[in-house]
Design an enzyme around this catalytic site. Sequence first.
Site, short mmCIF file in Angstrom:
data_model
loop_
_atom_site.label_atom_id
_atom_site.label_comp_id
_atom_site.label_asym_id
_atom_site.label_seq_id
_atom_site.Cartn_x
_atom_site.Cartn_y
_atom_site.Cartn_z
CG ASP A 11 12.24 -14.54 7.46
OD1 ASP A 11 12.50 -14.64 6.26
OD2 ASP A 11 12.40 -15.48 8.28
CB ALA A 12 7.99 -16.80 5.42
NE ARG A 42 16.56 -21.34 7.23
CZ ARG A 42 15.73 -20.47 6.70
NH1 ARG A 42 15.02 -20.77 5.63
NH2 ARG A 42 15.59 -19.26 7.21
C1 2OP Z 1 12.59 -16.15 4.11
O1 2OP Z 1 11.49 -16.55 4.50
C2 2OP Z 1 14.46 -17.68 3.63
O2 2OP Z 1 13.74 -17.34 5.83
C3 2OP Z 1 13.89 -16.77 4.61
O3 2OP Z 1 12.73 -15.24 3.31
#
Ligand code: 2OP
Length: 219
Positions: A11-12, A42
């Site tokens: 995940d980013a 957030r």
């Molecule tokens: C994502 O990077 C929103 O953290 C979530 O997909």
Amino acid sequence: MPASPKAYVFDAYGTLFDVHAAVRRHADLAGPQAVRISEIWRNKQLEYSWTLSLMGQRTDFWRITCDSLDFALAAVPGWAPGARDALLDAYRKLDCYEEVPAVLKALRERGARTAILSNGSRRMLDDAVAAAGLGDLLDAAISADDAGVFKTSPRVYALVEQVLGIPPAQVSFQSSNRWDIAGAAAFGFRCAWINRTGQPDEYGDLAPQAVLRDLNGLL
Ligand code: 2OP
């Protein structure tokens, strides 16, 4: 014992990139309630992603990121003129957590593939990866844009096999978001919850294989 994962997918936002870095960088403009602004920003960003996905509406994550900041700034007083533009600009170039480059490098040296799977739009991910200097350490940055819906839709997690050609059982998925781990576990990935902030566990039926304090635990 199961074989080592062939791919590590991350995940980013919150996992590789610190979502609170934007407000921290511009704490002077964000004002005395900067931390609250960052938290509302957030939480609303995530809420909008789930609300719109359930409606079947396709929306760019950057638009959601702008709308959620607007809500946070409307809800919390005390910020200075210029805050909105500065915070949005910083969100495109968030800091990555300090262990990220070395961990990605070590995983690739073991022969594993590495990738991002994120709700972030393609442009957001390209900007974030470039700003953090991670381009050479990732095989792919996969955006939910390509599924037309946000996580936790299985259509998003399915993009990993489409792009990397590696089946879910051979993928280790890392996220600091417990809701994302629930979605990834339901899909069939092996999961590591990166519980950076010591949150209590939830989604008990959809548990990760590992709970780690940061990404160093993968090595
Ligand atoms: C994502 O990077 C929103 O953290 C979530 O997909």
